[in-house]
Design a protein around this motif. Structure first.
Motif, PDB file in Angstrom:
ATOM      1  N   ALA A 144      -7.514  -4.620   0.833  1.00  0.00           N
ATOM      2  CA  ALA A 144      -8.761  -4.909  -0.020  1.00  0.00           C
ATOM      3  C   ALA A 144      -9.882  -4.224   1.048  1.00  0.00           C
ATOM      4  CB  ALA A 144      -8.886  -5.982  -0.491  1.00  0.00           C
ATOM      5  N   LEU A 145      -9.665  -4.526   2.054  1.00  0.00           N
ATOM      6  CA  LEU A 145     -10.592  -4.213   3.166  1.00  0.00           C
ATOM      7  C   LEU A 145     -10.487  -2.842   3.833  1.00  0.00           C
ATOM      8  CD1 LEU A 145     -10.454  -7.445   5.294  1.00  0.00           C
ATOM      9  CD2 LEU A 145     -12.164  -7.010   3.669  1.00  0.00           C
ATOM     10  N   VAL A 146      -9.604  -2.478   3.693  1.00  0.00           N
ATOM     11  CA  VAL A 146      -9.253  -0.914   4.337  1.00  0.00           C
ATOM     12  C   VAL A 146      -9.469   0.237   3.403  1.00  0.00           C
ATOM     13  CG1 VAL A 146      -7.483   0.570   5.411  1.00  0.00           C
ATOM     14  CG2 VAL A 146      -7.564  -1.955   6.254  1.00  0.00           C
ATOM     15  N   GLN A 147      -9.060  -0.357   1.949  1.00  0.00           N
ATOM     16  CA  GLN A 147      -9.234   0.923   0.950  1.00  0.00           C
ATOM     17  C   GLN A 147     -10.728   1.363   0.946  1.00  0.00           C
ATOM     18  OE1 GLN A 147     -10.345   0.855  -2.397  1.00  0.00           O
ATOM     19  NE2 GLN A 147     -11.094  -1.312  -2.222  1.00  0.00           N
ATOM     20  N   ALA A 148     -11.574   0.440   1.017  1.00  0.00           N
ATOM     21  CA  ALA A 148     -13.053   0.716   1.000  1.00  0.00           C
ATOM     22  C   ALA A 148     -13.880   1.378   2.063  1.00  0.00           C
ATOM     23  CB  ALA A 148     -13.973  -0.301   0.270  1.00  0.00           C
ATOM     24  N   ALA A 149     -13.237   0.914   3.178  1.00  0.00           N
ATOM     25  CA  ALA A 149     -13.759   1.121   4.679  1.00  0.00           C
ATOM     26  C   ALA A 149     -13.644   2.686   5.087  1.00  0.00           C
ATOM     27  CB  ALA A 149     -13.122   0.289   5.843  1.00  0.00           C
ATOM     28  N   TRP A 150     -12.294   3.066   4.799  1.00  0.00           N
ATOM     29  CA  TRP A 150     -11.914   4.464   5.150  1.00  0.00           C
ATOM     30  C   TRP A 150     -11.477   5.242   3.910  1.00  0.00           C
ATOM     31  CZ3 TRP A 150      -8.407   1.695   8.822  1.00  0.00           C
ATOM     32  CH2 TRP A 150      -9.200   1.335   9.903  1.00  0.00           C
ATOM     33  N   GLY A 155      -8.516   8.188   3.289  1.00  0.00           N
ATOM     34  CA  GLY A 155      -7.381   7.820   4.050  1.00  0.00           C
ATOM     35  C   GLY A 155      -6.982   6.254   4.128  1.00  0.00           C
ATOM     36  N   GLY A 156      -8.093   5.463   4.094  1.00  0.00           N
ATOM     37  CA  GLY A 156      -7.727   3.808   3.651  1.00  0.00           C
ATOM     38  C   GLY A 156      -7.040   3.666   2.481  1.00  0.00           C
ATOM     39  N   LEU A 157      -7.351   4.243   1.380  1.00  0.00           N
ATOM     40  CA  LEU A 157      -6.646   3.777   0.176  1.00  0.00           C
ATOM     41  C   LEU A 157      -5.154   4.313   0.317  1.00  0.00           C
ATOM     42  CD1 LEU A 157      -6.830   3.354  -2.717  1.00  0.00           C
ATOM     43  CD2 LEU A 157      -7.527   5.453  -3.254  1.00  0.00           C
ATOM     44  N   LEU A 158      -4.910   5.483   1.013  1.00  0.00           N
ATOM     45  CA  LEU A 158      -3.621   5.670   1.062  1.00  0.00           C
ATOM     46  C   LEU A 158      -2.841   5.055   2.121  1.00  0.00           C
ATOM     47  CD1 LEU A 158      -1.439   8.052   0.566  1.00  0.00           C
ATOM     48  CD2 LEU A 158      -2.286   9.204   2.338  1.00  0.00           C
ATOM     49  N   LEU A 159      -3.489   4.603   3.149  1.00  0.00           N
ATOM     50  CA  LEU A 159      -2.753   3.543   3.966  1.00  0.00           C
ATOM     51  C   LEU A 159      -2.578   2.172   3.046  1.00  0.00           C
ATOM     52  CD1 LEU A 159      -2.011   3.027   7.037  1.00  0.00           C
ATOM     53  CD2 LEU A 159      -4.149   2.118   7.196  1.00  0.00           C
ATOM     54  N   ALA A 160      -3.555   1.889   2.600  1.00  0.00           N
ATOM     55  CA  ALA A 160      -3.214   0.484   1.671  1.00  0.00           C
ATOM     56  C   ALA A 160      -2.391   0.540   0.697  1.00  0.00           C
ATOM     57  CB  ALA A 160      -4.476   0.058   0.954  1.00  0.00           C
ATOM     58  N   LEU A 161      -2.206   1.724  -0.034  1.00  0.00           N
ATOM     59  CA  LEU A 161      -0.887   1.959  -0.898  1.00  0.00           C
ATOM     60  C   LEU A 161       0.382   2.239  -0.234  1.00  0.00           C
ATOM     61  CD1 LEU A 161      -2.854   4.076  -3.698  1.00  0.00           C
ATOM     62  CD2 LEU A 161      -2.230   1.736  -3.757  1.00  0.00           C
ATOM     63  N   LEU A 162       0.413   2.756   0.890  1.00  0.00           N
ATOM     64  CA  LEU A 162       1.439   3.106   1.636  1.00  0.00           C
ATOM     65  C   LEU A 162       2.120   1.633   2.240  1.00  0.00           C
ATOM     66  CD1 LEU A 162       0.977   6.299   3.590  1.00  0.00           C
ATOM     67  CD2 LEU A 162       2.812   5.827   1.643  1.00  0.00           C
ATOM     68  N   ALA A 163       0.958   0.704   2.446  1.00  0.00           N
ATOM     69  CA  ALA A 163       1.691  -0.583   3.004  1.00  0.00           C
ATOM     70  C   ALA A 163       2.377  -1.247   1.926  1.00  0.00           C
ATOM     71  CB  ALA A 163       0.233  -1.355   3.559  1.00  0.00           C
ATOM     72  N   ALA A 192     -14.050   4.089  -8.188  1.00  0.00           N
ATOM     73  CA  ALA A 192     -12.643   4.818  -8.586  1.00  0.00           C
ATOM     74  C   ALA A 192     -11.660   4.477  -7.480  1.00  0.00           C
ATOM     75  CB  ALA A 192     -12.694   6.135  -8.599  1.00  0.00           C
ATOM     76  N   GLY A 193     -11.970   4.153  -6.129  1.00  0.00           N
ATOM     77  CA  GLY A 193     -11.224   3.794  -5.160  1.00  0.00           C
ATOM     78  C   GLY A 193     -10.401   2.320  -5.300  1.00  0.00           C
ATOM     79  N   SER A 194     -11.373   1.484  -5.889  1.00  0.00           N
ATOM     80  CA  SER A 194     -10.899  -0.141  -6.141  1.00  0.00           C
ATOM     81  C   SER A 194      -9.764   0.003  -7.273  1.00  0.00           C
ATOM     82  CB  SER A 194     -11.923  -0.923  -6.515  1.00  0.00           C
ATOM     83  OG  SER A 194     -12.835  -0.928  -5.570  1.00  0.00           O
ATOM     84  N   TYR A 195      -9.972   0.755  -8.412  1.00  0.00           N
ATOM     85  CA  TYR A 195      -9.328   0.945  -9.520  1.00  0.00           C
ATOM     86  C   TYR A 195      -7.927   1.493  -9.005  1.00  0.00           C
ATOM     87  CZ  TYR A 195     -13.038  -0.728 -12.313  1.00  0.00           C
ATOM     88  OH  TYR A 195     -13.929  -1.589 -12.827  1.00  0.00           O
ATOM     89  N   ALA A 196      -8.035   2.546  -8.226  1.00  0.00           N
ATOM     90  CA  ALA A 196      -6.675   3.290  -7.884  1.00  0.00           C
ATOM     91  C   ALA A 196      -6.112   2.444  -6.796  1.00  0.00           C
ATOM     92  CB  ALA A 196      -7.238   4.677  -6.923  1.00  0.00           C
ATOM     93  N   PHE A 197      -6.614   1.516  -6.013  1.00  0.00           N
ATOM     94  CA  PHE A 197      -5.770   0.740  -5.328  1.00  0.00           C
ATOM     95  C   PHE A 197      -5.131  -0.491  -6.041  1.00  0.00           C
ATOM     96  CE2 PHE A 197      -6.053  -3.550  -2.823  1.00  0.00           C
ATOM     97  CZ  PHE A 197      -5.121  -3.380  -1.992  1.00  0.00           C
ATOM     98  N   LEU A 198      -5.808  -1.047  -7.035  1.00  0.00           N
ATOM     99  CA  LEU A 198      -5.196  -1.889  -8.009  1.00  0.00           C
ATOM    100  C   LEU A 198      -3.944  -1.489  -8.814  1.00  0.00           C
ATOM    101  CD1 LEU A 198      -5.395  -4.690  -9.133  1.00  0.00           C
ATOM    102  CD2 LEU A 198      -7.068  -3.830 -10.816  1.00  0.00           C
ATOM    103  N   LEU A 199      -4.222  -0.063  -9.399  1.00  0.00           N
ATOM    104  CA  LEU A 199      -3.144   0.404 -10.297  1.00  0.00           C
ATOM    105  C   LEU A 199      -2.203   0.884  -9.445  1.00  0.00           C
ATOM    106  CD1 LEU A 199      -5.654   1.747 -13.042  1.00  0.00           C
ATOM    107  CD2 LEU A 199      -4.227  -0.239 -13.256  1.00  0.00           C
TER     108      LEU A 199
END
Length: 122
Positions: free
Chosen positions: A24-30, A33-41, A88-95
């Motif tokens: 949640a912290l990383v996906q919005a910060a970068w 790349g942060g969104l991809l990193l959070a989803l990969l995690a 859109a990044g928050s929704y992409a992270f959640l879904l």
């Protein structure tokens, strides 16, 4: 032996909640790349849980803990603080995280290499 498996599932659940908070912290910060990193995690945690425990429940437990933690973090507090913006990044992270968790928790079990035919009478 049973207590060890229960402890491992509890540990997977705790790590799933921690991955949700960190993501949640990383996906919005970068953003990209942060969104991809959070989803990969979250995908790696769920897949690792399946492989480590040898059951689909090994992927479902961290995925469930991840979803509960993310939904808990999306609730706006009376002070007006919230962790997720309305982008859109928050929704992409959640879904995307839910998709990765469900995909790992429902993947078919692959047979072991070198195993014989399913019907032993042949």
């Amino acid at each position: 032996m049973m207590a060890g498996r229960v402890a491992a599932y509890v540990l997977l659940g705790v790590v799933g909640a921690l991955v949700a908070a960190a993501g949640a912290l990383v996906q919005a910060a970068w953003f990209p790349g942060g969104l991809l990193l959070a989803l990969l995690a979250v995908g790696a945690l769920c897949y690792g849980g399946v492989k480590a425990m040898g059951t689909r429940l090994g992927g479902a437990v961290p995925a469930g803990a991840w979803v509960i933690a993310v939904l808990f973090l999306t609730v706006a507090r009376p002070e007006g603080d919230f962790l997720f913006g309305a982008g859109a990044g928050s929704y992409a992270f959640l879904l995307g995280g839910m998709f990765a968790g469900v995909m790992c928790a429902t993947m078919p079990k692959v047979s072991q290499p070198g195993s014989g035919p399913a019907r032993l009478g042949k």
